[in-house]
Design a protein around this motif. Structure first.
Motif, PDB file in Angstrom:
ATOM      1  N   GLY A   1       0.873  -1.237   0.070  1.00  0.00           N
ATOM      2  CA  GLY A   1       0.173  -0.005  -0.029  1.00  0.00           C
ATOM      3  C   GLY A   1       0.926   1.156   0.020  1.00  0.00           C
ATOM      4  O   GLY A   1       0.373   2.377  -0.048  1.00  0.00           O
ATOM      5  N   LEU A   2       2.235   1.238  -0.047  1.00  0.00           N
ATOM      6  CA  LEU A   2       3.083   2.440  -0.144  1.00  0.00           C
ATOM      7  C   LEU A   2       2.864   2.974  -1.435  1.00  0.00           C
ATOM      8  O   LEU A   2       2.901   2.172  -2.559  1.00  0.00           O
ATOM      9  CB  LEU A   2       4.409   2.066   0.491  1.00  0.00           C
ATOM     10  CG  LEU A   2       5.350   3.299   0.599  1.00  0.00           C
ATOM     11  CD1 LEU A   2       4.919   3.913   2.204  1.00  0.00           C
ATOM     12  CD2 LEU A   2       6.609   2.731   1.167  1.00  0.00           C
ATOM     13  N   VAL A   3       2.766   4.212  -1.228  1.00  0.00           N
ATOM     14  CA  VAL A   3       2.539   4.981  -2.619  1.00  0.00           C
ATOM     15  C   VAL A   3       3.827   5.879  -2.990  1.00  0.00           C
ATOM     16  O   VAL A   3       4.373   6.901  -1.996  1.00  0.00           O
ATOM     17  CB  VAL A   3       1.217   5.748  -2.820  1.00  0.00           C
ATOM     18  CG1 VAL A   3       1.385   6.911  -3.734  1.00  0.00           C
ATOM     19  CG2 VAL A   3       0.125   4.714  -2.982  1.00  0.00           C
ATOM     20  N   GLY A   4       4.438   6.065  -4.225  1.00  0.00           N
ATOM     21  CA  GLY A   4       5.357   6.919  -4.563  1.00  0.00           C
ATOM     22  C   GLY A   4       4.970   7.878  -5.663  1.00  0.00           C
ATOM     23  O   GLY A   4       3.875   7.427  -6.432  1.00  0.00           O
ATOM     24  N   TRP A   5       5.251   9.063  -5.749  1.00  0.00           N
ATOM     25  CA  TRP A   5       4.782  10.258  -6.990  1.00  0.00           C
ATOM     26  C   TRP A   5       6.008  10.400  -7.785  1.00  0.00           C
ATOM     27  O   TRP A   5       7.155  10.829  -7.213  1.00  0.00           O
ATOM     28  CB  TRP A   5       4.088  11.196  -6.138  1.00  0.00           C
ATOM     29  CG  TRP A   5       3.028  10.886  -5.271  1.00  0.00           C
ATOM     30  CD1 TRP A   5       3.035  10.785  -3.822  1.00  0.00           C
ATOM     31  CD2 TRP A   5       1.688  10.813  -5.681  1.00  0.00           C
ATOM     32  NE1 TRP A   5       1.675  10.475  -3.452  1.00  0.00           N
ATOM     33  CE2 TRP A   5       0.901  10.478  -4.773  1.00  0.00           C
ATOM     34  CE3 TRP A   5       1.005  11.145  -6.937  1.00  0.00           C
ATOM     35  CZ2 TRP A   5      -0.489  10.326  -4.600  1.00  0.00           C
ATOM     36  CZ3 TRP A   5      -0.283  10.903  -7.079  1.00  0.00           C
ATOM     37  CH2 TRP A   5      -1.212  10.631  -5.930  1.00  0.00           C
ATOM     38  N   GLY A   6       5.623  10.408  -9.148  1.00  0.00           N
ATOM     39  CA  GLY A   6       6.537  11.120 -10.090  1.00  0.00           C
ATOM     40  C   GLY A   6       5.958  12.070 -10.924  1.00  0.00           C
ATOM     41  O   GLY A   6       4.863  12.212 -10.908  1.00  0.00           O
ATOM     42  N   GLU A   7       6.801  12.535 -12.101  1.00  0.00           N
ATOM     43  CA  GLU A   7       6.082  13.320 -12.854  1.00  0.00           C
ATOM     44  C   GLU A   7       7.018  13.187 -14.183  1.00  0.00           C
ATOM     45  O   GLU A   7       8.332  13.017 -14.034  1.00  0.00           O
ATOM     46  CB  GLU A   7       6.526  15.000 -12.635  1.00  0.00           C
ATOM     47  CG  GLU A   7       6.188  15.986 -13.556  1.00  0.00           C
ATOM     48  CD  GLU A   7       6.353  17.502 -13.156  1.00  0.00           C
ATOM     49  OE1 GLU A   7       6.217  18.121 -14.066  1.00  0.00           O
ATOM     50  OE2 GLU A   7       6.780  17.732 -12.061  1.00  0.00           O
ATOM     51  N   ALA A   8       6.192  13.096 -15.034  1.00  0.00           N
ATOM     52  CA  ALA A   8       7.107  12.917 -16.572  1.00  0.00           C
ATOM     53  C   ALA A   8       6.821  13.754 -17.349  1.00  0.00           C
ATOM     54  O   ALA A   8       5.579  14.648 -17.391  1.00  0.00           O
ATOM     55  CB  ALA A   8       6.337  11.464 -17.157  1.00  0.00           C
ATOM     56  N   PHE A   9       7.845  14.257 -18.275  1.00  0.00           N
ATOM     57  CA  PHE A   9       7.772  15.427 -19.074  1.00  0.00           C
ATOM     58  C   PHE A   9       6.662  14.999 -20.229  1.00  0.00           C
ATOM     59  O   PHE A   9       6.353  13.743 -20.753  1.00  0.00           O
ATOM     60  CB  PHE A   9       9.156  15.518 -20.104  1.00  0.00           C
ATOM     61  CG  PHE A   9       9.157  16.735 -20.814  1.00  0.00           C
ATOM     62  CD1 PHE A   9       9.557  17.850 -20.115  1.00  0.00           C
ATOM     63  CD2 PHE A   9       9.121  16.921 -21.993  1.00  0.00           C
ATOM     64  CE1 PHE A   9       9.581  18.996 -20.761  1.00  0.00           C
ATOM     65  CE2 PHE A   9       9.004  17.916 -22.802  1.00  0.00           C
ATOM     66  CZ  PHE A   9       9.522  19.206 -22.239  1.00  0.00           C
ATOM     67  N   GLY A  10       5.904  15.994 -20.873  1.00  0.00           N
ATOM     68  CA  GLY A  10       5.701  17.401 -20.324  1.00  0.00           C
ATOM     69  C   GLY A  10       5.114  18.321 -21.274  1.00  0.00           C
ATOM     70  O   GLY A  10       5.215  18.139 -22.635  1.00  0.00           O
TER      71      GLY A  10
END
Length: 382
Positions: A51-60
């Motif tokens: 249940g652990l969550v990680g956040w990221g961001e992709a271009f764009g």
């Protein structure tokens, strides 16, 4: 030990787009032929079996539909069921699986967003902020440089330069094409103590770039960014250094070996890797190592307002000798990653929580989300 390893398996990868109304202090330009009506963030969410969550961001930007499709249809299914803690192994395996689809573009951008989320997960498991995982220390708030958008109007350049200076920024980057714009910025109220950079986004042939560098040589620019088209013309870029202005580039190259080519051609004084484009955090660190070995400065490219910006803050805190972060000069109506993406007096604190240290405000994320979450869930062995 086996249970801990099992808990690190990736069970879901999700993407969504957040569209934020903004004001840039002038008419909004088109971006890659599309109206730029809202600031869009391609948010990536990775969940492990516990249940652990990680956040990221992709271009764009205008590439978001292509990058999102690359994640949803091809990259995310490759990630499911794999060990989220094996970032080095995943980067080697996944990027090799994708290499026939392009070594610089939507598939690498998409993996970059997932990789950032993996580092967020790793930091959360370790109970450490990302900059500590990378061997850094708390260096306090980081100076921002206001990256003005293109106005093509010298009075607006001066007006927004003055406004950025009044907001506490002492480093200003222009996206303009003329010496007159540089002079307008330098003569703006409050700009006497500000350093000015000029980014022309690969606008000129080497011949024109050399002519422009000669005309700007005595204007005290902190750097001239990407003066040559095409960006892979490393020798043409190298020829512009003869005029004494520090040359910066790198947001458009493919990974470590793209920077190796720039350095071997003696084309740059300042390398500008971009965490949402290059393959993520680990590839950024490899570029820092390469540049350090060759005496080249690094100033990451980071015109983002989500996990990509926050990850860059952590990387800078860990590795940049003279910390400074790029921030687009605009006013957002709201942002799910507030307050970390808004500076105070031109400076940005590094989150001290584990991982990236700033999960999004889900209410704000939902309010500005466009379309549906695209979700890939691992079903095997559940």
């Amino acid at each position: 030990m086996r249970k801990r390893h099992w808990a690190m398996k990736i069970v879901a990868v999700e993407t969504c787009v957040v569209a934020l109304p903004f004001d840039m202090g002038g008419p909004k330009p088109a971006f890659a032929g599309r109206p730029w009506d809202n600031l869009e963030i391609l948010v990536v969410k990775v969940e492990t079996e516990d249940g652990l969550v990680g956040w990221g961001e992709a271009f764009g930007h205008a590439a978001i539909p292509a990058t999102k499709a690359a994640i949803d249809t091809i990259i995310a299914p490759l990630m499911l069921g794999r060990d989220a803690g094996d970032i080095q192994g995943l980067s080697r395996t996944i990027l090799h699986s994708l290499h026939l689809l392009g070594r610089n573009g939507s598939f690498v951008y998409g993996y970059s967003g997932i990789e950032i989320a993996l580092w967020d997960l790793l930091g959360k498991r370790a109970g450490l902020p990302l900059y500590r995982l990378l061997g850094g220390r708390d260096r306090g708030p980081i100076d921002g440089y206001a990256s003005l958008l293109a106005y093509n109007d010298n009075p607006l350049v001066a007006k927004n330069t003055a406004a950025a200076c009044a907001a506490g920024y002492r480093f200003i980057k222009l996206h303009e094409l003329t010496r007159a714009a540089v002079l307008a910025a330098q003569q703006a109220p409050g700009a006497a103590d500000a350093a000015i950079m000029l980014d022309v986004n690969c606008a000129w042939s080497p011949v024109v770039a050399r002519e422009m560098a000669a005309s700007l040589a005595d204007d005290g620019l902190m750097w001239l960014e990407e003066p040559v088209w095409p960006p892979e013309d490393v020798h043409g870029l190298a020829s512009v250094r003869a005029y004494g202005i520090p040359i910066s580039a790198g947001e458009n190259v493919a990974g470590l070996f793209g920077f190796k080519s720039l350095i071997e051609a003696e084309a740059i004084d300042i390398a500008q890797p971009s965490v949402t484009k290059i393959g993520g955090v680990q590839e950024m660190i490899r570029v820092f190592d390469l540049c350090e070995a060759h005496g080249v400065e690094v100033a990451p490219h980071s015109p983002y307002f989500g996990p990509g910006f926050v990850a860059t803050l952590h990387i800078i805190a860990a590795r940049m000798e003279k910390p400074m972060i790029e921030v687009l000069w605009l006013d957002m109506e709201a942002n799910p990653f507030d307050p970390w993406v808004r500076g105070q007096n031109g400076r940005f604190p590094v989150p001290q929580g584990p991982g990236l240290g700033c999960d999004p405000d889900l209410e704000v994320l939902e309010r500005y989300r466009t379309g549906d979450w695209a979700r890939n869930v691992w079903q095997a062995n559940r």
